[in-house]
Design a protein around this motif. Structure first.
Motif, mmCIF file in Angstrom:
data_model
loop_
_atom_site.group_PDB
_atom_site.id
_atom_site.type_symbol
_atom_site.label_atom_id
_atom_site.label_comp_id
_atom_site.label_asym_id
_atom_site.label_seq_id
_atom_site.Cartn_x
_atom_site.Cartn_y
_atom_site.Cartn_z
ATOM 1 N N GLU A 128 1.017 -1.221 -0.033
ATOM 2 C CA GLU A 128 0.042 -0.045 -0.032
ATOM 3 C C GLU A 128 1.035 1.255 0.038
ATOM 4 N N THR A 129 0.409 2.161 -0.337
ATOM 5 C CA THR A 129 1.129 3.652 -0.625
ATOM 6 C C THR A 129 1.535 4.004 0.684
ATOM 7 N N TRP A 130 2.655 4.815 0.789
ATOM 8 C CA TRP A 130 2.901 5.679 1.850
ATOM 9 C C TRP A 130 1.706 6.351 2.272
ATOM 10 N N PHE A 131 1.230 7.237 1.345
ATOM 11 C CA PHE A 131 -0.126 7.980 1.782
ATOM 12 C C PHE A 131 -1.111 7.248 2.366
ATOM 13 N N LYS A 132 -1.614 6.135 1.651
ATOM 14 C CA LYS A 132 -2.513 5.230 2.322
ATOM 15 C C LYS A 132 -2.454 4.881 3.720
ATOM 16 N N LYS A 133 -1.165 4.419 4.081
ATOM 17 C CA LYS A 133 -0.977 3.941 5.316
ATOM 18 C C LYS A 133 -0.924 5.103 6.354
ATOM 19 N N THR A 134 -0.379 6.061 6.006
ATOM 20 C CA THR A 134 -0.174 7.271 7.021
ATOM 21 C C THR A 134 -1.403 7.988 7.182
ATOM 22 N N THR A 135 -2.308 8.005 6.132
ATOM 23 C CA THR A 135 -3.582 8.302 6.403
ATOM 24 C C THR A 135 -4.439 7.644 7.224
ATOM 25 N N ALA A 137 -3.286 5.226 9.464
ATOM 26 C CA ALA A 137 -2.686 5.471 11.078
ATOM 27 C C ALA A 137 -3.306 6.712 11.672
ATOM 28 N N MET A 138 -3.321 7.760 10.919
ATOM 29 C CA MET A 138 -4.074 9.163 11.640
ATOM 30 C C MET A 138 -5.422 8.928 11.718
ATOM 31 N N ARG A 141 -6.190 6.869 14.646
ATOM 32 C CA ARG A 141 -5.807 7.517 15.944
ATOM 33 C C ARG A 141 -6.586 8.628 16.289
ATOM 34 N N ASP A 154 -5.914 0.322 14.291
ATOM 35 C CA ASP A 154 -5.306 -0.609 13.156
ATOM 36 C C ASP A 154 -6.274 -1.775 12.838
#
Ligand code: UDP
Ligand code: MG
Length: 316
Positions: A128-135, A137-138, A141, A154
Protein backbone atom coordinates in the motif's frame (compact mmCIF):
# COMPACT_ATOMS: atom_id res chain seq x y z
CA UNK A 1 -28.56 -27.24 6.47
CA UNK A 2 -27.84 -24.16 8.53
CA UNK A 3 -24.14 -23.32 8.25
CA UNK A 4 -21.86 -22.85 11.24
CA UNK A 5 -19.88 -20.14 9.47
CA UNK A 6 -20.92 -17.31 7.19
CA UNK A 7 -18.21 -15.52 5.26
CA UNK A 8 -19.32 -12.13 3.93
CA UNK A 9 -17.47 -10.42 1.11
CA UNK A 10 -18.62 -7.09 -0.38
CA UNK A 11 -17.93 -6.94 -4.10
CA UNK A 12 -17.52 -3.81 -6.15
CA UNK A 13 -15.93 -4.46 -9.54
CA UNK A 14 -13.76 -7.34 -8.35
CA UNK A 15 -13.98 -9.62 -11.40
CA UNK A 16 -10.24 -10.35 -11.25
CA UNK A 17 -10.19 -11.32 -7.57
CA UNK A 18 -13.51 -13.18 -7.32
CA UNK A 19 -12.53 -16.65 -8.58
CA UNK A 20 -9.40 -16.61 -6.42
CA UNK A 21 -11.41 -15.40 -3.40
CA UNK A 22 -13.85 -18.27 -3.80
CA UNK A 23 -11.03 -20.78 -4.27
CA UNK A 24 -9.15 -19.69 -1.18
CA UNK A 25 -12.18 -19.32 1.06
CA UNK A 26 -13.34 -22.77 0.01
CA UNK A 27 -9.93 -24.28 0.62
CA UNK A 28 -9.70 -22.77 4.12
CA UNK A 29 -13.29 -23.35 5.18
CA UNK A 30 -13.33 -26.98 4.06
CA UNK A 31 -10.49 -27.52 6.53
CA UNK A 32 -12.85 -26.73 9.43
CA UNK A 33 -14.96 -29.77 8.57
CA UNK A 34 -18.09 -27.79 9.39
CA UNK A 35 -20.77 -26.37 7.10
CA UNK A 36 -20.19 -22.85 5.83
CA UNK A 37 -21.62 -20.35 3.38
CA UNK A 38 -20.10 -17.53 1.39
CA UNK A 39 -22.35 -14.47 1.11
CA UNK A 40 -21.26 -12.43 -1.88
CA UNK A 41 -22.84 -8.99 -1.92
CA UNK A 42 -22.62 -7.32 -5.29
CA UNK A 43 -22.54 -3.60 -4.59
CA UNK A 44 -23.64 -2.44 -8.02
CA UNK A 45 -20.62 -3.69 -9.95
CA UNK A 46 -20.32 -2.57 -13.54
CA UNK A 47 -17.87 -5.26 -14.61
CA UNK A 48 -18.40 -9.01 -14.88
CA UNK A 49 -18.57 -9.51 -11.09
CA UNK A 50 -22.37 -9.84 -11.03
CA UNK A 51 -22.36 -12.60 -13.63
CA UNK A 52 -19.43 -14.31 -11.92
CA UNK A 53 -21.30 -14.30 -8.59
CA UNK A 54 -24.37 -15.85 -10.23
CA UNK A 55 -22.16 -18.44 -11.87
CA UNK A 56 -20.46 -19.35 -8.57
CA UNK A 57 -23.87 -19.66 -6.90
CA UNK A 58 -25.02 -22.02 -9.65
CA UNK A 59 -21.95 -24.22 -9.19
CA UNK A 60 -21.88 -24.24 -5.40
CA UNK A 61 -25.01 -23.86 -3.34
CA UNK A 62 -22.94 -22.62 -0.40
CA UNK A 63 -22.50 -19.35 -2.27
CA UNK A 64 -25.33 -16.95 -1.46
CA UNK A 65 -25.65 -14.09 -3.91
CA UNK A 66 -27.09 -10.75 -2.80
CA UNK A 67 -27.22 -8.37 -5.73
CA UNK A 68 -27.85 -4.67 -5.20
CA UNK A 69 -29.81 -2.45 -7.55
CA UNK A 70 -26.93 0.06 -7.51
CA UNK A 71 -23.77 0.96 -5.63
CA UNK A 72 -24.62 1.64 -1.99
CA UNK A 73 -21.12 1.58 -0.55
CA UNK A 74 -18.92 -0.90 1.25
CA UNK A 75 -20.43 -0.56 4.74
CA UNK A 76 -23.98 -1.02 3.44
CA UNK A 77 -22.92 -4.02 1.37
CA UNK A 78 -21.48 -5.68 4.48
CA UNK A 79 -24.69 -4.84 6.36
CA UNK A 80 -26.75 -6.61 3.71
CA UNK A 81 -24.38 -9.56 3.98
CA UNK A 82 -25.05 -9.69 7.71
CA UNK A 83 -28.82 -9.54 7.12
CA UNK A 84 -28.63 -12.50 4.75
CA UNK A 85 -26.09 -14.54 6.73
CA UNK A 86 -27.25 -17.60 8.68
CA UNK A 87 -24.12 -18.89 10.40
CA UNK A 88 -23.46 -19.08 14.14
CA UNK A 89 -20.28 -17.14 13.47
CA UNK A 90 -20.09 -14.43 10.82
CA UNK A 91 -16.82 -13.34 9.24
CA UNK A 92 -16.43 -10.12 7.25
CA UNK A 93 -13.64 -10.17 4.70
CA UNK A 94 -12.52 -7.94 1.80
CA UNK A 95 -12.92 -9.44 -1.64
CA UNK A 96 -9.50 -8.29 -2.85
CA UNK A 97 -7.71 -10.87 -0.64
CA UNK A 98 -5.95 -8.18 1.39
CA UNK A 99 -7.36 -10.07 4.34
CA UNK A 100 -5.92 -13.56 3.90
CA UNK A 101 -8.71 -16.16 4.28
CA UNK A 102 -6.25 -18.39 6.19
CA UNK A 103 -6.51 -15.95 9.14
CA UNK A 104 -10.17 -16.97 9.50
CA UNK A 105 -8.95 -20.15 11.20
CA UNK A 106 -7.23 -18.04 13.89
CA UNK A 107 -10.41 -16.01 14.33
CA UNK A 108 -12.42 -19.22 14.70
CA UNK A 109 -9.98 -20.55 17.31
CA UNK A 110 -10.59 -17.47 19.48
CA UNK A 111 -14.35 -17.74 18.95
CA UNK A 112 -14.15 -21.34 20.18
CA UNK A 113 -12.43 -20.01 23.31
CA UNK A 114 -15.59 -18.01 23.99
CA UNK A 115 -14.94 -14.57 22.48
CA UNK A 116 -17.93 -13.07 20.72
CA UNK A 117 -16.06 -10.53 18.60
CA UNK A 118 -12.64 -11.41 17.24
CA UNK A 119 -11.18 -8.56 15.20
CA UNK A 120 -8.07 -8.85 13.05
CA UNK A 121 -5.36 -6.30 13.81
CA UNK A 122 -3.10 -5.18 10.98
CA UNK A 123 0.39 -5.74 12.32
CA UNK A 124 1.92 -5.08 8.92
CA UNK A 125 0.61 -3.81 5.62
CA UNK A 126 2.01 -4.79 2.27
CA UNK A 127 1.76 -3.16 -1.10
CA UNK A 128 0.00 0.00 0.00
CA UNK A 129 1.21 3.49 -0.68
CA UNK A 130 2.91 5.62 1.93
CA UNK A 131 -0.04 8.00 1.67
CA UNK A 132 -2.63 5.29 2.34
CA UNK A 133 -0.72 3.93 5.34
CA UNK A 134 -0.15 7.35 6.89
CA UNK A 135 -3.70 8.58 6.40
CA UNK A 136 -5.07 5.27 7.69
CA UNK A 137 -2.86 5.42 10.80
CA UNK A 138 -3.91 9.04 11.44
CA UNK A 139 -7.55 8.14 10.90
CA UNK A 140 -7.50 5.29 13.45
CA UNK A 141 -5.79 7.48 16.04
CA UNK A 142 -8.14 10.43 15.50
CA UNK A 143 -11.19 8.20 15.91
CA UNK A 144 -9.64 6.60 18.97
CA UNK A 145 -9.02 9.94 20.62
CA UNK A 146 -12.20 11.85 19.92
CA UNK A 147 -14.92 9.21 20.02
CA UNK A 148 -16.55 7.86 23.14
CA UNK A 149 -15.91 4.22 22.39
CA UNK A 150 -12.49 2.71 22.18
CA UNK A 151 -12.30 1.24 18.73
CA UNK A 152 -9.14 -0.92 18.62
CA UNK A 153 -6.32 0.71 16.65
CA UNK A 154 -5.36 -0.56 13.17
CA UNK A 155 -8.35 -2.82 12.74
CA UNK A 156 -10.52 -2.79 9.66
CA UNK A 157 -13.75 -4.63 9.08
CA UNK A 158 -12.01 -8.02 8.89
CA UNK A 159 -13.46 -9.76 11.95
CA UNK A 160 -15.54 -12.63 13.26
CA UNK A 161 -18.77 -11.98 15.14
CA UNK A 162 -20.92 -14.38 17.06
CA UNK A 163 -24.57 -14.65 16.03
CA UNK A 164 -25.59 -12.86 19.26
CA UNK A 165 -23.57 -9.81 18.20
CA UNK A 166 -24.86 -9.93 14.63
CA UNK A 167 -28.42 -10.06 15.95
CA UNK A 168 -27.90 -6.85 17.91
CA UNK A 169 -26.11 -5.13 15.03
CA UNK A 170 -28.85 -6.10 12.60
CA UNK A 171 -31.29 -4.19 14.81
CA UNK A 172 -29.19 -1.03 14.49
CA UNK A 173 -30.51 0.43 11.26
CA UNK A 174 -28.60 3.71 11.14
CA UNK A 175 -28.00 4.90 7.59
CA UNK A 176 -24.51 6.26 8.06
CA UNK A 177 -22.71 3.18 9.23
CA UNK A 178 -19.28 2.62 10.67
CA UNK A 179 -19.38 -1.10 11.35
CA UNK A 180 -16.18 -1.44 13.37
CA UNK A 181 -17.47 1.30 15.68
CA UNK A 182 -20.84 -0.41 15.97
CA UNK A 183 -19.28 -3.77 16.72
CA UNK A 184 -17.16 -2.21 19.48
CA UNK A 185 -20.14 -0.31 20.82
CA UNK A 186 -22.26 -3.42 21.40
CA UNK A 187 -19.81 -4.77 23.98
CA UNK A 188 -19.64 -8.55 24.56
CA UNK A 189 -16.29 -10.30 24.96
CA UNK A 190 -13.87 -9.01 22.37
CA UNK A 191 -10.32 -9.80 21.44
CA UNK A 192 -7.87 -9.21 18.60
CA UNK A 193 -5.70 -11.44 16.43
CA UNK A 194 -2.66 -9.98 14.67
CA UNK A 195 -2.17 -10.55 10.94
CA UNK A 196 -0.16 -9.34 8.01
CA UNK A 197 -2.32 -7.41 5.58
CA UNK A 198 -1.42 -8.49 2.07
CA UNK A 199 -1.32 -6.45 -1.10
CA UNK A 200 -4.41 -6.30 -3.29
CA UNK A 201 -4.70 -9.48 -5.38
CA UNK A 202 -5.74 -7.60 -8.50
CA UNK A 203 -7.32 -4.36 -9.63
CA UNK A 204 -7.34 -0.95 -8.01
CA UNK A 205 -8.52 0.24 -4.62
CA UNK A 206 -12.23 1.05 -4.58
CA UNK A 207 -11.61 3.51 -1.75
CA UNK A 208 -10.38 6.78 -3.21
CA UNK A 209 -9.59 9.68 -0.85
CA UNK A 210 -13.15 11.00 -1.23
CA UNK A 211 -14.68 7.77 0.12
CA UNK A 212 -12.09 7.58 2.89
CA UNK A 213 -12.98 11.09 4.06
CA UNK A 214 -16.67 10.23 3.95
CA UNK A 215 -16.08 7.16 6.11
CA UNK A 216 -14.00 9.23 8.54
CA UNK A 217 -16.84 11.75 8.86
CA UNK A 218 -19.35 8.95 9.41
CA UNK A 219 -17.12 7.49 12.11
CA UNK A 220 -16.69 10.81 13.89
CA UNK A 221 -20.28 12.02 13.69
CA UNK A 222 -21.61 8.56 14.50
CA UNK A 223 -19.65 8.18 17.70
CA UNK A 224 -18.81 11.65 18.97
CA UNK A 225 -20.27 15.07 19.77
CA UNK A 226 -16.79 16.55 19.89
CA UNK A 227 -17.09 18.56 16.64
CA UNK A 228 -20.34 20.10 17.93
CA UNK A 229 -18.70 21.07 21.19
CA UNK A 230 -15.80 22.65 19.34
CA UNK A 231 -17.90 25.76 18.66
CA UNK A 232 -18.55 26.12 22.40
CA UNK A 233 -14.86 25.82 23.26
CA UNK A 234 -13.77 28.30 20.59
CA UNK A 235 -16.59 30.62 21.70
CA UNK A 236 -15.36 30.60 25.30
CA UNK A 237 -11.77 31.14 24.23
CA UNK A 238 -12.53 34.08 21.96
CA UNK A 239 -14.97 35.64 24.45
CA UNK A 240 -12.34 35.26 27.18
CA UNK A 241 -9.67 36.84 25.00
CA UNK A 242 -11.89 39.81 24.13
CA UNK A 243 -12.70 40.47 27.78
CA UNK A 244 -9.00 40.36 28.61
CA UNK A 245 -8.30 42.70 25.69
CA UNK A 246 -10.64 45.47 26.96
CA UNK A 247 -8.49 46.68 29.91
CA UNK A 248 -5.34 46.20 27.84
CA UNK A 249 -6.66 48.45 25.06
CA UNK A 250 -7.93 51.06 27.58
CA UNK A 251 -4.54 51.22 29.27
CA UNK A 252 -2.67 51.39 25.97
CA UNK A 253 -4.96 54.24 24.82
CA UNK A 254 -4.43 56.13 28.13
CA UNK A 255 -0.66 55.94 27.79
CA UNK A 256 -1.04 57.22 24.26
CA UNK A 257 -0.14 54.08 22.31
CA UNK A 258 -1.94 53.58 19.03
CA UNK A 259 -2.20 49.77 19.22
CA UNK A 260 -5.25 48.00 17.76
CA UNK A 261 -6.21 50.80 15.44
CA UNK A 262 -6.89 50.78 11.77
CA UNK A 263 -9.05 48.81 9.41
CA UNK A 264 -6.69 45.87 8.99
CA UNK A 265 -7.09 44.83 12.62
CA UNK A 266 -10.87 44.97 12.35
CA UNK A 267 -10.88 43.16 9.04
CA UNK A 268 -8.71 40.32 10.34
CA UNK A 269 -10.88 39.92 13.44
CA UNK A 270 -14.09 39.90 11.39
CA UNK A 271 -12.75 37.44 8.82
CA UNK A 272 -11.39 35.16 11.52
CA UNK A 273 -14.63 35.03 13.45
CA UNK A 274 -16.67 34.81 10.24
CA UNK A 275 -14.59 31.80 9.26
CA UNK A 276 -15.03 30.14 12.63
CA UNK A 277 -18.78 30.71 12.46
CA UNK A 278 -19.09 29.29 8.96
CA UNK A 279 -17.07 26.21 9.92
CA UNK A 280 -19.29 25.70 12.98
CA UNK A 281 -22.36 26.02 10.76
CA UNK A 282 -20.88 23.45 8.39
CA UNK A 283 -20.29 21.04 11.26
CA UNK A 284 -23.87 21.55 12.42
CA UNK A 285 -24.92 20.87 8.83
CA UNK A 286 -23.13 17.53 8.84
CA UNK A 287 -25.12 16.40 11.85
CA UNK A 288 -28.41 17.84 10.58
CA UNK A 289 -27.97 16.18 7.19
CA UNK A 290 -27.55 12.89 9.00
CA UNK A 291 -30.65 13.49 11.12
CA UNK A 292 -32.53 14.28 7.90
CA UNK A 293 -31.37 11.02 6.32
CA UNK A 294 -32.61 9.08 9.33
CA UNK A 295 -36.03 10.79 9.36
CA UNK A 296 -36.68 9.93 5.72
CA UNK A 297 -36.69 6.30 6.80
CA UNK A 298 -35.55 5.00 3.44
CA UNK A 299 -34.30 1.43 3.22
CA UNK A 300 -30.56 0.98 3.70
CA UNK A 301 -30.25 -0.80 0.36
CA UNK A 302 -32.31 -2.19 -2.47
CA UNK A 303 -31.71 -5.72 -3.71
CA UNK A 304 -32.32 -6.90 -7.23
CA UNK A 305 -31.74 -10.56 -6.34
CA UNK A 306 -31.34 -12.13 -2.93
CA UNK A 307 -31.93 -15.51 -1.28
CA UNK A 308 -35.38 -16.11 0.17
CA UNK A 309 -34.34 -17.72 3.40
CA UNK A 310 -33.04 -15.50 6.19
CA UNK A 311 -32.57 -16.08 9.92
CA UNK A 312 -34.85 -13.22 10.87
CA UNK A 313 -36.51 -10.58 8.82
CA UNK A 314 -35.07 -7.19 9.64
CA UNK A 315 -36.80 -4.02 8.65
CA UNK A 316 -34.54 -2.75 5.97
N1 UDP B 1 -16.34 -2.17 -1.89
C1 UDP B 1 -17.72 -2.19 -2.02
N2 UDP B 1 -18.36 -1.03 -2.39
C2 UDP B 1 -17.69 0.14 -2.63
C3 UDP B 1 -16.28 0.14 -2.45
C4 UDP B 1 -15.64 -1.02 -2.07
O1 UDP B 1 -18.37 -3.21 -1.82
O2 UDP B 1 -18.33 1.13 -2.96
C5 UDP B 1 -15.65 -3.42 -1.48
C6 UDP B 1 -14.50 -3.85 -2.37
O3 UDP B 1 -14.95 -4.61 -3.48
C7 UDP B 1 -13.64 -4.65 -1.41
C8 UDP B 1 -13.87 -3.96 -0.07
O4 UDP B 1 -15.08 -3.20 -0.22
O5 UDP B 1 -14.09 -5.98 -1.30
C9 UDP B 1 -12.73 -3.06 0.33
O6 UDP B 1 -12.45 -2.14 -0.71
P1 UDP B 1 -10.96 -1.82 -1.17
O7 UDP B 1 -10.13 -3.05 -1.13
O8 UDP B 1 -11.02 -1.12 -2.49
O9 UDP B 1 -10.49 -0.80 -0.05
P2 UDP B 1 -9.01 -0.64 0.55
O10 UDP B 1 -8.57 -2.01 0.94
O11 UDP B 1 -8.20 -0.08 -0.55
O12 UDP B 1 -9.19 0.28 1.71
MG1 MG C 1 -8.50 -3.62 -0.26
Amino acid sequence: MKPTYSIIAPIYNEEESLPELYRRVKEVMDRTGEPWELVLVDDGSQDKSTELIRELARQDERVRPVIFARNFGHQIAVTAGMDYSRGDAVVIIDADLQDPPEVILDLIAKWREGYEVVYAVRAEREGETWFKKTTAAMFYRLIYNITDIKIPLDTGDFRLMDRSVVKVMNQMREHHRFLRGMSSWVGFRQTGVKYKRAARYAGETKYPLRKMLKLALTAITGFSYFPLQLATYIGFISAGLSILAIPVVIILRLVGDNAFTGQATTLIAVLFLGGVQLISLGILGEYIGRIYDETKGRPLYIVREAPEEVVEKVHN
